[in-house]
Design an enzyme around this catalytic site. Structure first.
Site, PDB file in Angstrom:
ATOM      1  N   GLU A 133       9.507 -13.456 -26.190  1.00  0.00           N
ATOM      2  CA  GLU A 133       9.826 -13.401 -24.765  1.00  0.00           C
ATOM      3  C   GLU A 133       9.673 -11.961 -24.288  1.00  0.00           C
ATOM      4  O   GLU A 133      10.048 -11.019 -24.987  1.00  0.00           O
ATOM      5  CB  GLU A 133      11.256 -13.892 -24.522  1.00  0.00           C
ATOM      6  CG  GLU A 133      11.737 -13.769 -23.083  1.00  0.00           C
ATOM      7  CD  GLU A 133      13.171 -14.269 -22.906  1.00  0.00           C
ATOM      8  OE1 GLU A 133      13.566 -15.229 -23.617  1.00  0.00           O
ATOM      9  OE2 GLU A 133      13.907 -13.693 -22.073  1.00  0.00           O
TER      10      GLU A 133
ATOM     11  N   GLU B  75      15.055  -7.894 -15.049  1.00  0.00           N
ATOM     12  CA  GLU B  75      16.277  -8.676 -14.883  1.00  0.00           C
ATOM     13  C   GLU B  75      17.263  -7.832 -14.085  1.00  0.00           C
ATOM     14  O   GLU B  75      17.277  -6.606 -14.179  1.00  0.00           O
ATOM     15  CB  GLU B  75      16.894  -9.041 -16.235  1.00  0.00           C
ATOM     16  CG  GLU B  75      16.069 -10.001 -17.064  1.00  0.00           C
ATOM     17  CD  GLU B  75      16.748 -10.337 -18.373  1.00  0.00           C
ATOM     18  OE1 GLU B  75      17.405 -11.395 -18.450  1.00  0.00           O
ATOM     19  OE2 GLU B  75      16.635  -9.523 -19.318  1.00  0.00           O
TER      20      GLU B  75
END
Length: 286
Positions: free
Chosen positions: A173, A178
């Site tokens: 990933e 974020e």
């Protein structure tokens, strides 16, 4: 006298020749540096979100299927939907909207909705730029990220196409951006893999920026066979370049696709009603 001049001339020629080689080597090195700096300058895929209403279905897939236990990973309290109320284009922007509303789907009733997009485009190595402004509110968790097309995750676009061979985190990933609403204006990037996942994530970095939810910023990633570098508005905050590249540290040598979503965490502000991630464009260069 001629003999002396001849004797002196030979070393002089050698010196001049050495200077020529050095200068040309410097020019060659500079050319190489220029090539490196210009690497990944060919635009191969983009969405400028210039449409109106629903997204381009040739580029995007709405991932809505809940995991078997009825909630998304991390104890999220929202449904993801494919409705235009949660995802739409307007005035050249993508609006990815999280809302407080009672919504029932797949036999589960939740008090919040949002959207989770999968790109139908995937690639290996390149430069990514996403110009966006982020939602606000304690308990909001927007992300712009990537997963390997081989992830075994029922309901994901590439899983539906039969690419599902590898469980997370071993598929790999890449988190480009974020943001957590309880730490306003701090943006983070991370790599999840067999050597760094769950509570043991070590490949992570971030920076504080100004007005993440009010102004647009450019979130970037440069990914090649040796390293992955993350930045905001040209300011780098994380480089991942493990010395040992094996199946646990470097599953980053095959195709990945994009995800964009806003997750709603259990600690959502009770006064939260609605907030959006607004995206101007997403571009991939190789």
């Amino acid at each position: 006298m001629k003999k002396i001049l001849s004797t002196l001339a030979f070393p002089l020629v050698l010196i001049l020749f050495s200077c020529f080689i050095f200068l040309n080597k410097g020019a060659s090195d500079s050319s190489s540096d220029r090539d490196d700096s210009q690497k990944f300058d060919n635009l191969v895929w983009a969405d400028e979100f210039n449409g109106s209403g629903a997204l381009d279905e040739e580029k995007w897939f709405h991932q809505t299927q809940l995991p078997p236990w009825g909630s998304w990973f991390g104890g999220l309290v929202n449904h993801y939907t494919n409705r235009v109320e949660n995802t739409f284009q307007k005035d050249g922007f993508l609006h990815l909207v999280a809302k407080k509303e009672t919504f029932t789907d797949q036999g589960e009733t939740k008090e919040y909705t949002a959207a989770r997009l999968n790109s139908k485009f995937s690639f290996t190595y390149g430069r990514v730029e996403v110009r966006a402004k982020l939602p606000s509110g304690v308990g909001t968790w927007p992300a712009i990220w990537m997963l390997n097309t081989n992830i075994d995750e029922d309901g994901a676009f590439w899983d539906n196409q039969g690419y599902d061979t590898t469980k997370w985190p071993y598929c790999g990933e890449i988190d480009i951006m974020e943001h957590w609403g309880d730490d306003q204006d701090y943006v983070s990037s991370a790599l999840h893999n067999g050597s760094s996942y769950g509570d043991g994530v070590v490949n992570v970095g971030g920076q504080k920026i100004k007005n993440a939810s009010d102004d647009f910023h450019i979130y970037s990633m440069v990914w090649d066979k040796d390293k992955i570098v993350f930045s905001v508005d040209g300011v780098e905050h994380l480089t991942y370049a493990p010395e040992v590249k094996d199946e646990n540290t470097w599953p980053y040598d095959s195709d990945y696709y994009f995800l964009m979503n806003i997750a709603i965490l259990p600690e959502i502000d009770p006064d939260f009603t609605e907030s959006a991630m607004v995206v101007d464009y997403i571009r991939v260069y190789q």
